[in-house]
Design a protein around this motif. Structure first.
Motif, PDB file in Angstrom:
ATOM      1  N   PRO A   1       3.712 -39.961  -0.928  1.00 27.68           N
ATOM      2  CA  PRO A   1       2.958 -38.953  -0.189  1.00 27.68           C
ATOM      3  C   PRO A   1       2.913 -39.351   1.290  1.00 27.68           C
ATOM      4  O   PRO A   1       2.584 -40.485   1.619  1.00 27.68           O
ATOM      5  CB  PRO A   1       1.562 -39.001  -0.825  1.00 27.68           C
ATOM      6  CG  PRO A   1       1.469 -40.334  -1.468  1.00 27.68           C
ATOM      7  CD  PRO A   1       2.861 -40.786  -1.800  1.00 27.68           C
ATOM      8  N   LEU A   2       3.296 -38.432   2.156  1.00 28.11           N
ATOM      9  CA  LEU A   2       3.394 -38.755   3.582  1.00 28.11           C
ATOM     10  C   LEU A   2       2.403 -37.948   4.403  1.00 28.11           C
ATOM     11  O   LEU A   2       2.049 -36.824   4.044  1.00 28.11           O
ATOM     12  CB  LEU A   2       4.801 -38.431   4.106  1.00 28.11           C
ATOM     13  CG  LEU A   2       5.978 -39.172   3.493  1.00 28.11           C
ATOM     14  CD1 LEU A   2       7.264 -38.759   4.202  1.00 28.11           C
ATOM     15  CD2 LEU A   2       5.798 -40.681   3.602  1.00 28.11           C
ATOM     16  N   SER A   3       1.986 -38.552   5.487  1.00 30.29           N
ATOM     17  CA  SER A   3       1.294 -37.807   6.524  1.00 30.29           C
ATOM     18  C   SER A   3       2.031 -38.163   7.796  1.00 30.29           C
ATOM     19  O   SER A   3       2.018 -39.319   8.229  1.00 30.29           O
ATOM     20  CB  SER A   3      -0.162 -38.253   6.586  1.00 30.29           C
ATOM     21  OG  SER A   3      -0.758 -37.699   7.730  1.00 30.29           O
ATOM     22  N   THR A   4       2.726 -37.185   8.352  1.00 29.93           N
ATOM     23  CA  THR A   4       3.591 -37.505   9.481  1.00 29.93           C
ATOM     24  C   THR A   4       3.466 -36.437  10.562  1.00 29.93           C
ATOM     25  O   THR A   4       2.991 -35.331  10.298  1.00 29.93           O
ATOM     26  CB  THR A   4       5.065 -37.652   9.007  1.00 29.93           C
ATOM     27  OG1 THR A   4       5.862 -38.142  10.090  1.00 29.93           O
ATOM     28  CG2 THR A   4       5.642 -36.354   8.506  1.00 29.93           C
ATOM     29  N   VAL A   5       3.838 -36.806  11.769  1.00 25.12           N
ATOM     30  CA  VAL A   5       3.955 -35.812  12.837  1.00 25.12           C
ATOM     31  C   VAL A   5       5.388 -35.898  13.340  1.00 25.12           C
ATOM     32  O   VAL A   5       5.815 -36.944  13.841  1.00 25.12           O
ATOM     33  CB  VAL A   5       2.962 -36.076  13.990  1.00 25.12           C
ATOM     34  CG1 VAL A   5       3.096 -34.996  15.056  1.00 25.12           C
ATOM     35  CG2 VAL A   5       1.530 -36.125  13.461  1.00 25.12           C
ATOM     36  N   PHE A   6       6.122 -34.810  13.135  1.00 26.98           N
ATOM     37  CA  PHE A   6       7.515 -34.756  13.585  1.00 26.98           C
ATOM     38  C   PHE A   6       7.574 -34.205  15.005  1.00 26.98           C
ATOM     39  O   PHE A   6       6.823 -33.288  15.342  1.00 26.98           O
ATOM     40  CB  PHE A   6       8.312 -33.741  12.762  1.00 26.98           C
ATOM     41  CG  PHE A   6       8.485 -34.031  11.311  1.00 26.98           C
ATOM     42  CD1 PHE A   6       9.394 -34.978  10.866  1.00 26.98           C
ATOM     43  CD2 PHE A   6       7.792 -33.296  10.362  1.00 26.98           C
ATOM     44  CE1 PHE A   6       9.597 -35.189   9.512  1.00 26.98           C
ATOM     45  CE2 PHE A   6       7.983 -33.501   9.010  1.00 26.98           C
ATOM     46  CZ  PHE A   6       8.891 -34.459   8.583  1.00 26.98           C
ATOM     47  N   GLN A   7       8.487 -34.721  15.785  1.00 31.11           N
ATOM     48  CA  GLN A   7       8.858 -34.013  17.014  1.00 31.11           C
ATOM     49  C   GLN A   7      10.380 -33.854  17.022  1.00 31.11           C
ATOM     50  O   GLN A   7      11.119 -34.836  16.848  1.00 31.11           O
ATOM     51  CB  GLN A   7       8.406 -34.771  18.260  1.00 31.11           C
ATOM     52  CG  GLN A   7       8.825 -34.017  19.530  1.00 31.11           C
ATOM     53  CD  GLN A   7       7.973 -34.352  20.726  1.00 31.11           C
ATOM     54  OE1 GLN A   7       8.269 -35.300  21.449  1.00 31.11           O
ATOM     55  NE2 GLN A   7       6.924 -33.576  20.942  1.00 31.11           N
ATOM     56  N   ALA A   8      10.821 -32.609  17.205  1.00 34.02           N
ATOM     57  CA  ALA A   8      12.257 -32.350  17.326  1.00 34.02           C
ATOM     58  C   ALA A   8      12.698 -32.752  18.731  1.00 34.02           C
ATOM     59  O   ALA A   8      11.971 -32.531  19.699  1.00 34.02           O
ATOM     60  CB  ALA A   8      12.545 -30.874  17.088  1.00 34.02           C
TER      61      ALA A   8
ATOM     62  N   LEU B   1      12.234 -25.414  11.556  1.00 36.19           N
ATOM     63  CA  LEU B   1      11.084 -25.041  12.389  1.00 36.19           C
ATOM     64  C   LEU B   1      11.163 -25.599  13.809  1.00 36.19           C
ATOM     65  O   LEU B   1      10.894 -24.889  14.788  1.00 36.19           O
ATOM     66  CB  LEU B   1       9.814 -25.559  11.697  1.00 36.19           C
ATOM     67  CG  LEU B   1       8.480 -25.227  12.341  1.00 36.19           C
ATOM     68  CD1 LEU B   1       8.197 -23.738  12.240  1.00 36.19           C
ATOM     69  CD2 LEU B   1       7.354 -26.019  11.647  1.00 36.19           C
ATOM     70  N   GLY B   2      11.482 -26.886  13.929  1.00 35.77           N
ATOM     71  CA  GLY B   2      11.579 -27.527  15.235  1.00 35.77           C
ATOM     72  C   GLY B   2      10.242 -27.745  15.914  1.00 35.77           C
ATOM     73  O   GLY B   2       9.190 -27.743  15.280  1.00 35.77           O
ATOM     74  N   HIS B   3      10.294 -27.983  17.253  1.00 30.84           N
ATOM     75  CA  HIS B   3       9.106 -28.262  18.079  1.00 30.84           C
ATOM     76  C   HIS B   3       8.358 -29.489  17.543  1.00 30.84           C
ATOM     77  O   HIS B   3       8.985 -30.508  17.279  1.00 30.84           O
ATOM     78  CB  HIS B   3       8.232 -27.012  18.184  1.00 30.84           C
ATOM     79  CG  HIS B   3       8.986 -25.845  18.742  1.00 30.84           C
ATOM     80  ND1 HIS B   3       9.248 -25.723  20.087  1.00 30.84           N
ATOM     81  CD2 HIS B   3       9.555 -24.772  18.136  1.00 30.84           C
ATOM     82  CE1 HIS B   3       9.952 -24.613  20.291  1.00 30.84           C
ATOM     83  NE2 HIS B   3      10.157 -24.031  19.116  1.00 30.84           N
ATOM     84  N   THR B   4       7.039 -29.378  17.341  1.00 30.60           N
ATOM     85  CA  THR B   4       6.242 -30.510  16.860  1.00 30.60           C
ATOM     86  C   THR B   4       5.403 -29.991  15.706  1.00 30.60           C
ATOM     87  O   THR B   4       4.865 -28.885  15.787  1.00 30.60           O
ATOM     88  CB  THR B   4       5.334 -31.043  17.992  1.00 30.60           C
ATOM     89  OG1 THR B   4       6.152 -31.353  19.134  1.00 30.60           O
ATOM     90  CG2 THR B   4       4.576 -32.294  17.565  1.00 30.60           C
ATOM     91  N   ALA B   5       5.312 -30.763  14.627  1.00 32.37           N
ATOM     92  CA  ALA B   5       4.563 -30.286  13.461  1.00 32.37           C
ATOM     93  C   ALA B   5       4.033 -31.454  12.653  1.00 32.37           C
ATOM     94  O   ALA B   5       4.667 -32.512  12.587  1.00 32.37           O
ATOM     95  CB  ALA B   5       5.443 -29.405  12.575  1.00 32.37           C
ATOM     96  N   VAL B   6       2.888 -31.226  12.045  1.00 26.95           N
ATOM     97  CA  VAL B   6       2.362 -32.177  11.067  1.00 26.95           C
ATOM     98  C   VAL B   6       3.055 -31.895   9.747  1.00 26.95           C
ATOM     99  O   VAL B   6       3.195 -30.730   9.355  1.00 26.95           O
ATOM    100  CB  VAL B   6       0.832 -31.997  10.891  1.00 26.95           C
ATOM    101  CG1 VAL B   6       0.316 -32.854   9.733  1.00 26.95           C
ATOM    102  CG2 VAL B   6       0.103 -32.360  12.177  1.00 26.95           C
ATOM    103  N   GLY B   7       3.492 -32.943   9.062  1.00 27.41           N
ATOM    104  CA  GLY B   7       4.103 -32.793   7.747  1.00 27.41           C
ATOM    105  C   GLY B   7       3.292 -33.550   6.712  1.00 27.41           C
ATOM    106  O   GLY B   7       2.982 -34.726   6.916  1.00 27.41           O
ATOM    107  N   THR B   8       2.947 -32.880   5.634  1.00 24.52           N
ATOM    108  CA  THR B   8       2.266 -33.564   4.523  1.00 24.52           C
ATOM    109  C   THR B   8       3.080 -33.323   3.252  1.00 24.52           C
ATOM    110  O   THR B   8       4.156 -32.728   3.301  1.00 24.52           O
ATOM    111  CB  THR B   8       0.812 -33.064   4.348  1.00 24.52           C
ATOM    112  OG1 THR B   8       0.847 -31.650   4.208  1.00 24.52           O
ATOM    113  CG2 THR B   8      -0.057 -33.432   5.535  1.00 24.52           C
ATOM    114  N   GLY B   9       2.540 -33.745   2.119  1.00 27.12           N
ATOM    115  CA  GLY B   9       3.325 -33.681   0.885  1.00 27.12           C
ATOM    116  C   GLY B   9       4.407 -34.731   0.977  1.00 27.12           C
ATOM    117  O   GLY B   9       4.148 -35.901   1.252  1.00 27.12           O
TER     118      GLY B   9
END
Ligand code: ATP
Length: 339
Positions: free
Chosen positions: A37-44, A156-164
């Motif tokens: 299980p991850l909690s992450t913040v992606f930035q493209a 999606l791109g840009h910046t997003a929080v990813g969970t699951g």
């Protein structure tokens, strides 16, 4: 001349998708289904993959070619994520999977920047457009999530929080542009091997029976005595990331640099101790924050400006600790049809 009722089908469609850096990556213990299980913040970031899908004669099937740096280490068969993406669109729509795919790589291979996932995302969009399949964004995202946890973010791109598994996304508003520089290594790291080492280091590896027995024999508490082992599958706490969100909203690179964090970094450093020197050189060159990108081995350093990014790049190059150095800005847009 005008008056054609039906436009001739486009012979080919080209789609561009970004690579990513994880600004924060927190991982819980491995679940029974093998995922963490991850909690992450992606930035493209502005390192792009380009996939071109071209019509071929019916019955030809899927063909694949690859160009760009490190193209020689990319698989050309049905294990390639772009190939699997084309097959997924065909399977979902009932169309024949007849297409020639060409990938131009702009993201390091096996570098922890999700280049393969970006190819999958690009191939989904390209095949959908080429075959005029009319899939919705939602359908493409669902197909993408089946191909890999990082594929929805490449759409999606840009910046997003990813969970699951990292595939449940919430966009994050950001201000301004951040300057990145990436230290790319010759030999990649496989994501599963880094997670396996993460499990070992955190004492939650199911294969750690021997370690467990040894610990018990030595009179030490074994992994089962640790709270996080008993709690396998616990969710990582995203609550620590308020500072990161504030930095992104304010467009404050100094605060962003301080908030960068990667739970997988210790595992990547354990597998590749030489990455410690790469991080140290970036710090000596005044980076606002440096970390292993995703599962590594690419190291990402945040710079004050483009000029500063080039200075960090020069420090890495002259120390001889990298195979190549790539500069980029973030955030970058998600999947786009470019031709
Ligand atoms: P992630 O950050 O999602 O773990 P990564 O950037 O570390 O990904 P990729 O470049 O996506 O790694 O690819 C990892 C492995 O997947 C490669 O070593 C290769 O064997 C395989 N692979 C499958 N499809 C592709 C593709 N289109 N491009 C590159 N590698 C691919």
């Amino acid at each position: 001349m005008s008056g054609h009722l039906h436009a001739a089908p486009e012979p080919s469609v080209t789609v561009r998708t970004p690579g990513k850096v994880n600004l924060v990556l927190r991982s819980g213990a491995r679940r029974d289904d093998g995922y963490h299980p991850l909690s992450t913040v992606f930035q493209a970031v502005s390192l792009f993959e380009e996939v071109t899908a071209t019509h071929v004669a019916p019955g030809t099937g899927i063909t694949l070619t690859v160009s760009g740096p490190q193209a020689d280490v990319v698989p050309l068969d049905e294990t390639n994520l772009a190939w699997r993406a084309a097959r997924a669109v065909a399977g979902h729509t009932g169309m024949d999977a007849d297409v020639a795919l060409h990938i131009h790589k702009g993201v390091p291979v096996a570098g922890g920047m999700a280049g393969g996932s970006a190819d999958a995302a690009a191939a989904l969009v390209a095949c959908d457009a080429l075959w005029d399949a009319g899939l919705s964004r939602h359908e493409l995202t669902m197909l993408g999530a089946e191909l890999g946890a990082d594929v929805p973010f490449a759409l999606l791109g840009h910046t997003a929080v990813g969970t699951g598994r990292g595939d449940v996304l919430t966009p994050v508003l950001t201000r301004g542009e951040f300057h990145w520089v990436f230290a790319v290594q010759d030999e990649g790291l496989s994501t599963p091997s880094v997670f396996a080492r993460f499990d070992e280091l955190s004492g939650t590896a199911p294969a750690a029976d021997h370690a467990e027995a040894a610990a018990v024999a030595a009179g030490r508490p074994g992994a089962a005595g640790r709270p996080d082992a008993a709690d396998a599958g616990r969710r990582p706490d995203p609550g620590d990331d308020a500072g990161l969100m504030t930095a992104l909203r304010a467009g404050d690179p100094t605060a962003l640099g301080e908030a960068l964090h990667n739970d997988l970094q210790a595992a990547a450093l354990d597998l590749r101790p030489e990455l410690g020197r790469v991080l140290e050189i970036a710090r000596d060159a005044g980076t606002l924050g440096a970390l292993v990108s995703g599962s590594g081995p690419t190291v990402a350093a945040l710079a004050r400006s483009r000029r500063h990014a080039l200075a960090i790049a020069a420090a890495w190059t002259s120390a001889g600790v990298v195979a190549s150095v790539w500069t980029a800005t973030g955030p970058a847009p998600g999947a786009r049809i470019t031709g």
